[in-house]
Design a protein around this motif. Structure first.
Motif, PDB file in Angstrom:
ATOM      1  N   ASP A  23       0.859  -1.181   0.000  1.00 20.58           N
ATOM      2  CA  ASP A  23       0.000   0.000   0.000  1.00 20.58           C
ATOM      3  C   ASP A  23       0.901   1.238   0.000  1.00 20.58           C
ATOM      4  O   ASP A  23       1.546   1.546   1.014  1.00 20.58           O
ATOM      5  N   ILE A  24       0.958   1.920  -1.145  1.00 22.56           N
ATOM      6  CA  ILE A  24       1.839   3.098  -1.270  1.00 22.56           C
ATOM      7  C   ILE A  24       1.013   4.341  -1.569  1.00 22.56           C
ATOM      8  O   ILE A  24       1.502   5.312  -2.160  1.00 22.56           O
ATOM      9  N   ARG A  25      -0.248   4.354  -1.156  1.00 26.26           N
ATOM     10  CA  ARG A  25      -1.094   5.504  -1.448  1.00 26.26           C
ATOM     11  C   ARG A  25      -0.653   6.739  -0.681  1.00 26.26           C
ATOM     12  O   ARG A  25      -0.720   7.857  -1.197  1.00 26.26           O
ATOM     13  N   ASP A  26      -0.202   6.560   0.567  1.00 28.26           N
ATOM     14  CA  ASP A  26       0.254   7.724   1.332  1.00 28.26           C
ATOM     15  C   ASP A  26       1.492   8.358   0.702  1.00 28.26           C
ATOM     16  O   ASP A  26       1.644   9.586   0.687  1.00 28.26           O
ATOM     17  N   VAL A  27       2.382   7.535   0.154  1.00 24.06           N
ATOM     18  CA  VAL A  27       3.569   8.077  -0.514  1.00 24.06           C
ATOM     19  C   VAL A  27       3.179   8.840  -1.784  1.00 24.06           C
ATOM     20  O   VAL A  27       3.680   9.921  -2.072  1.00 24.06           O
ATOM     21  N   GLU A  28       2.246   8.280  -2.564  1.00 28.58           N
ATOM     22  CA  GLU A  28       1.799   8.942  -3.793  1.00 28.58           C
ATOM     23  C   GLU A  28       1.088  10.252  -3.491  1.00 28.58           C
ATOM     24  O   GLU A  28       1.270  11.251  -4.204  1.00 28.58           O
ATOM     25  N   ASP A  29       0.271  10.288  -2.415  1.00 25.60           N
ATOM     26  CA  ASP A  29      -0.400  11.536  -2.038  1.00 25.60           C
ATOM     27  C   ASP A  29       0.604  12.598  -1.631  1.00 25.60           C
ATOM     28  O   ASP A  29       0.474  13.782  -1.988  1.00 25.60           O
ATOM     29  N   PHE A  30       1.623  12.188  -0.870  1.00 24.78           N
ATOM     30  CA  PHE A  30       2.642  13.141  -0.431  1.00 24.78           C
ATOM     31  C   PHE A  30       3.417  13.707  -1.630  1.00 24.78           C
ATOM     32  O   PHE A  30       3.650  14.918  -1.732  1.00 24.78           O
ATOM     33  N   LEU A  31       3.792  12.837  -2.577  1.00 23.89           N
ATOM     34  CA  LEU A  31       4.522  13.298  -3.770  1.00 23.89           C
ATOM     35  C   LEU A  31       3.653  14.201  -4.637  1.00 23.89           C
ATOM     36  O   LEU A  31       4.131  15.168  -5.229  1.00 23.89           O
ATOM     37  N   GLU A  32       2.341  13.885  -4.704  1.00 24.98           N
ATOM     38  CA  GLU A  32       1.433  14.707  -5.503  1.00 24.98           C
ATOM     39  C   GLU A  32       1.304  16.101  -4.900  1.00 24.98           C
ATOM     40  O   GLU A  32       1.304  17.111  -5.618  1.00 24.98           O
ATOM     41  N   ASP A  33       1.216  16.184  -3.545  1.00 29.25           N
ATOM     42  CA  ASP A  33       1.148  17.491  -2.880  1.00 29.25           C
ATOM     43  C   ASP A  33       2.451  18.269  -3.092  1.00 29.25           C
ATOM     44  O   ASP A  33       2.437  19.501  -3.280  1.00 29.25           O
ATOM     45  N   GLN A  34       3.551  17.561  -3.054  1.00 27.77           N
ATOM     46  CA  GLN A  34       4.845  18.219  -3.244  1.00 27.77           C
ATOM     47  C   GLN A  34       4.984  18.774  -4.669  1.00 27.77           C
ATOM     48  O   GLN A  34       5.467  19.897  -4.872  1.00 27.77           O
ATOM     49  N   ARG A  35       4.529  18.024  -5.679  1.00 28.59           N
ATOM     50  CA  ARG A  35       4.562  18.512  -7.062  1.00 28.59           C
ATOM     51  C   ARG A  35       3.642  19.709  -7.247  1.00 28.59           C
ATOM     52  O   ARG A  35       3.953  20.645  -7.992  1.00 28.59           O
ATOM     53  N   LEU A  36       2.471  19.679  -6.580  1.00 30.14           N
ATOM     54  CA  LEU A  36       1.532  20.794  -6.673  1.00 30.14           C
ATOM     55  C   LEU A  36       2.136  22.062  -6.090  1.00 30.14           C
ATOM     56  O   LEU A  36       1.988  23.160  -6.645  1.00 30.14           O
ATOM     57  N   GLU A  37       2.860  21.919  -4.966  1.00 28.60           N
ATOM     58  CA  GLU A  37       3.513  23.081  -4.365  1.00 28.60           C
ATOM     59  C   GLU A  37       4.648  23.599  -5.249  1.00 28.60           C
ATOM     60  O   GLU A  37       4.885  24.792  -5.312  1.00 28.60           O
ATOM     61  N   GLU A  38       5.323  22.702  -5.937  1.00 28.19           N
ATOM     62  CA  GLU A  38       6.370  23.140  -6.860  1.00 28.19           C
ATOM     63  C   GLU A  38       5.793  23.917  -8.028  1.00 28.19           C
ATOM     64  O   GLU A  38       6.398  24.882  -8.509  1.00 28.19           O
ATOM     65  N   ARG A  39       4.631  23.495  -8.515  1.00 23.28           N
ATOM     66  CA  ARG A  39       4.009  24.196  -9.636  1.00 23.28           C
ATOM     67  C   ARG A  39       3.430  25.550  -9.225  1.00 23.28           C
ATOM     68  O   ARG A  39       3.569  26.529  -9.946  1.00 23.28           O
ATOM     69  N   LEU A  40       2.751  25.576  -8.074  1.00 21.93           N
ATOM     70  CA  LEU A  40       2.063  26.799  -7.653  1.00 21.93           C
ATOM     71  C   LEU A  40       2.872  27.633  -6.682  1.00 21.93           C
ATOM     72  O   LEU A  40       2.496  28.765  -6.395  1.00 21.93           O
ATOM     73  N   GLY A  41       3.961  27.089  -6.180  1.00 20.90           N
ATOM     74  CA  GLY A  41       4.766  27.794  -5.199  1.00 20.90           C
ATOM     75  C   GLY A  41       4.458  27.342  -3.785  1.00 20.90           C
ATOM     76  O   GLY A  41       3.309  26.980  -3.459  1.00 20.90           O
ATOM     77  N   HIS A  42       5.474  27.398  -2.931  1.00 20.65           N
ATOM     78  CA  HIS A  42       5.292  26.982  -1.539  1.00 20.65           C
ATOM     79  C   HIS A  42       4.539  28.048  -0.753  1.00 20.65           C
ATOM     80  O   HIS A  42       4.745  29.252  -0.937  1.00 20.65           O
ATOM     81  N   PHE A  43       3.678  27.587   0.147  1.00 18.45           N
ATOM     82  CA  PHE A  43       2.908  28.533   0.954  1.00 18.45           C
ATOM     83  C   PHE A  43       3.784  29.229   1.985  1.00 18.45           C
ATOM     84  O   PHE A  43       3.451  30.312   2.459  1.00 18.45           O
ATOM     85  N   ASP A  44       4.892  28.618   2.362  1.00 19.41           N
ATOM     86  CA  ASP A  44       5.774  29.234   3.360  1.00 19.41           C
ATOM     87  C   ASP A  44       6.421  30.499   2.805  1.00 19.41           C
ATOM     88  O   ASP A  44       6.669  31.460   3.549  1.00 19.41           O
ATOM     89  N   THR A  45       6.710  30.494   1.519  1.00 18.72           N
ATOM     90  CA  THR A  45       7.409  31.640   0.906  1.00 18.72           C
ATOM     91  C   THR A  45       6.453  32.731   0.444  1.00 18.72           C
ATOM     92  O   THR A  45       6.903  33.847   0.173  1.00 18.72           O
ATOM     93  N   LYS A  46       5.151  32.447   0.329  1.00 20.63           N
ATOM     94  CA  LYS A  46       4.198  33.446  -0.158  1.00 20.63           C
ATOM     95  C   LYS A  46       3.816  34.417   0.944  1.00 20.63           C
ATOM     96  O   LYS A  46       3.792  34.069   2.138  1.00 20.63           O
ATOM     97  N   LYS A  47       3.510  35.640   0.548  1.00 21.96           N
ATOM     98  CA  LYS A  47       3.063  36.662   1.495  1.00 21.96           C
ATOM     99  C   LYS A  47       1.571  36.498   1.807  1.00 21.96           C
ATOM    100  O   LYS A  47       0.834  35.841   1.078  1.00 21.96           O
ATOM    101  N   ASP A  48       1.171  37.163   2.911  1.00 23.91           N
ATOM    102  CA  ASP A  48      -0.250  37.088   3.315  1.00 23.91           C
ATOM    103  C   ASP A  48      -1.144  37.756   2.282  1.00 23.91           C
ATOM    104  O   ASP A  48      -2.297  37.350   2.083  1.00 23.91           O
ATOM    105  N   GLU A  49      -0.665  38.841   1.643  1.00 22.58           N
ATOM    106  CA  GLU A  49      -1.497  39.550   0.663  1.00 22.58           C
ATOM    107  C   GLU A  49      -1.785  38.664  -0.547  1.00 22.58           C
ATOM    108  O   GLU A  49      -2.826  38.832  -1.201  1.00 22.58           O
TER     109      GLU A  49
END
Length: 468
Positions: A23-49
Motif C-alpha cells: 500500500d503506497i497511497r500515502d507516498v503517492e499523495d505526499f509526492l502529488e502534494d509536493q509537485r503541486l507546491e512546486e508548480r504553484l509555489g510553496h505557501f511558506d514563501t508566499k506573502k499574506d497579501e
C-alpha cells in the motif's frame, strides 16, 4: 459463501507482486502534494497579501473607485506594448519549477510578428527606395539567368541524321573502335555519355627524335684518359658553381634579407620604442654633464623678425634675375648645339635600333631552338634534368670487377622515359613514417629473457635519437 483471507506473508521479489501487495497511497499523495507546491509555489514563501484578501467595505456596499482620468486609445496601445500577446501566453511556462538550464538561448519562432523597430526600419527603407532597388535587382538576375538558360539550349535545325543506319559513326562511336574484331556491344559500352571519347593527344615528336640511350661522356669510363677526365671535371665544376650561385641567390633573397638581432638588443629596442613620449627618469649624472640648473630652456632659441632694408631686397632681386638669365642662356646654347648634333644623333639612333633588332632576332632563334630541344610537357610537373656523372680520381679502379656502381639503372631508365616524353613527369611523394609506440604487457608467461630483450630494444632506440 467462502471468504478468501488475505495472506500475511507473500512473495515480493517481482515488481508486479510488490505493487499488488504493498500500500503506497500515502507516498503517492505526499509526492502529488509536493509537485503541486512546486508548480504553484510553496505557501511558506508566499506573502499574506497573495493568499488572503482584506475586505474593508463589507457586505452590500460597493467599493468607492478613485476618480482617475481614462487613458486615450494611443496611451492604451503604448501600455500594451510591454505586455505579452495573448497568442504567445500559452507558450510561457505556468510551472514554478526553475529551469535546469539557466543559460538557455531564446530562439525566436519563424513567422513571428515583427516588432515596432523592424516596422520603422522597413518603412525607412521603403521611403529611401532601398527595397525597390533590391526587388529590381532580383528581377534582373532572374531575367539574366532565364536568358542564359534559354541560350544554352541548342535547337537543331537540320534533321539529316539517320538513327537506323548501320554506320557506327552516326551513333557517336569514334573510328578507332570501328573494327570488325570488336563487337557492336563492346563498341557502345566503351562510348561515354557525352557520345564521344576524349581525343588522345598525339605522341610528342621528341620521342622519335631523342635517342633512347644517350652516349655518356668518355670521362665516365672506368679507365678514361687524363684529358677526357679533366674535361668532364670542368663540366661538373661549372654545374656545381651554377647550383651554388642559385642557392646563394635564394639565401640572399630569403634569410639574408632579415638582420639577426640578439635577445638583449631586441629587449632594449622594445623598451626604447615603448618609452617614447613618456617622462624620462631623473639621472643626476646627465644633469651634471649638461650643466643644467633645473631651469626650463627651449631647444631652439627665439628668433627675431628682422626686416630687410631696400638695399638687401634689391640685391636679392638682382641675384634671382641673374640666375634666371644664365639659365636661359644655357638652354639657348644647348638648342644650337643640338641642331649641329642632329646627324650624330640620327646615326646613334640607327645604330641602337640595329643592335636591338639583332638582339631580338637572336632571342627568337634561341627561343626556337629551345622549343625544338625542350623536354615535352605532358602535365604540370617538369621532367628531371640529367645531372653530369663524375667519378673522383681516387675511386678510379681501371677494372670493371672492382668498379662500384654510382647510379641506379632502373631510376635512370625511368627518368629517360620522362625526358623523352614517353611518360608524364612525376614527383617523389615521401610518406611520413608513423611513430608506433611499443608497450610491454606483463603476464605470468613472461620470462627474464623477454624483459631483457625488450629493455635492449628501448635502449637502442634511445641511442639513435640522441645521436640524431
Amino acid at each position: 459463501m467462502i471468504v478468501e483471507k488475505k495472506k500475511k506473508r507473500v512473495s515480493k521479489k517481482n515488481k508486479a507482486a510488490w505493487r499488488k501487495h504493498s500500500d503506497i497511497r500515502d507516498v503517492e499523495d505526499f509526492l502529488e502534494d509536493q509537485r503541486l507546491e512546486e508548480r504553484l509555489g510553496h505557501f511558506d514563501t508566499k506573502k499574506d497579501e497573495e493568499i488572503f484578501m482584506l475586505d474593508t467595505v463589507g457586505e452590500g456596499k460597493e467599493e468607492e473607485k478613485p476618480d482617475v482620468k481614462p487613458l486615450s486609445a494611443k496611451e492604451q496601445k503604448r501600455a500594451k506594448l510591454n505586455e505579452t500577446p495573448r497568442c504567445f501566453q500559452i507558450l510561457l511556462p505556468s510551472s514554478k519549477v526553475e529551469d535546469p538550464n539557466k543559460k538557455r538561448n531564446t530562439v525566436k519562432a519563424t513567422g513571428s510578428k515583427p516588432s515596432d523597430l523592424s516596422k520603422l526600419t522597413t518603412k525607412r527603407k521603403i521611403e529611401k527606395g532601398v527595397l525597390q532597388k533590391q526587388i529590381e535587382l532580383t528581377k534582373k538576375n532572374i531575367r539574366i539567368a532565364r536568358e542564359k538558360k534559354r541560350k544554352s539550349k541548342v535547337i537543331r535545325q537540320t534533321f539529316d541524321k539517320n538513327l537506323w543506319s548501320a554506320d557506327l559513326e552516326a551513333k557517336g562511336i569514334p573510328a578507332t573502335l570501328c573494327e570488325e574484331f570488336i563487337s557492336p556491344e563492346a563498341q557502345l559500352h566503351n562510348v561515354h555519355t557525352t557520345q564521344r571519347l576524349r581525343a588522345k593527344p598525339p605522341p610528342p615528336k621528341m620521342v622519335v627524335s631523342r635517342m633512347a640511350v644517350e652516349p655518356p661522356h668518355p670521362g665516365v669510363s672506368y679507365n678514361p684518359s687524363f684529358q677526357e677526365h679533366q674535361d668532364l671535371l670542368q663540366q661538373v665544376v661549372k654545374h656545381e658553381e651554377k647550383m651554388m650561385k642559385k642557392e646563394a641567390h635564394l639565401l640572399r633573397v630569403t634569410n639574408k634579407m632579415f638582420r639577426k638581432v640578439t635577445a638583449q638588443s631586441k629587449e632594449n629596442q622594445w623598451i626604447e620604442e615603448m618609452s617614447v613620449g613618456l617622462p624620462q627618469p631623473h639621472n643626476p649624472q646627465t644633469d651634471e654633464q649638461s650643466g643644467s640648473d633645473g631651469e626650463y630652456r627651449a631647444i631652439n632659441p627665439p628668433v627675431q623678425n628682422k626686416k630687410k632694408d631696400h638695399k638687401a631686397r634689391r640685391k636679392q632681386r638682382e641675384m634671382i634675375e641673374e640666375k634666371e638669365r644664365k639659365k636661359r642662356e644655357k638652354i639657348d646654347k644647348k638648342k644650337i648645339t643640338d641642331l649641329y648634333k642632329l646627324r650624330k644623333l640620327q646615326a646613334s639612333i640607327t645604330k641602337k635600333e640595329k643592335l636591338l633588332e639583332a638582339e631580338r632576332k637572336k632571342k627568337e632563334m634561341k627561343k626556337k631552338e629551345l622549343a625544338e630541344t625542350a623536354l615535352p610537357e605532358l602535365n604540370a610537373h617538369k621532367a628531371p634534368l640529367k645531372e653530369p656523372e663524375f667519378v673522383p680520381p681516387e675511386e678510379l679502379s681501371g677494372d670493371l670487377r672492382t668498379l662500384s656502381a654510382s647510379k641506379n639503372l632502373l631510376r635512370e631508365r625511368f627518368e629517360s622515359l620522362q625526358r623523352r616524353g614517353v611518360l608524364a613527369a612525376s614527383r617523389v611523394m615521401m610518406k611520413k613514417k608513423r611513430r608506433v609506440k611499443s608497450y610491454f604487457k606483463a603476464g605470468h608467461k613472461v620470462t627474464d629473457q623477454d624483459v631483457e630483450k625488450y629493455m635492449n630494444k628501448i635502449n637502442k632506440k634511445n641511442k639513435l635519437t640522441v645521436s640524431k
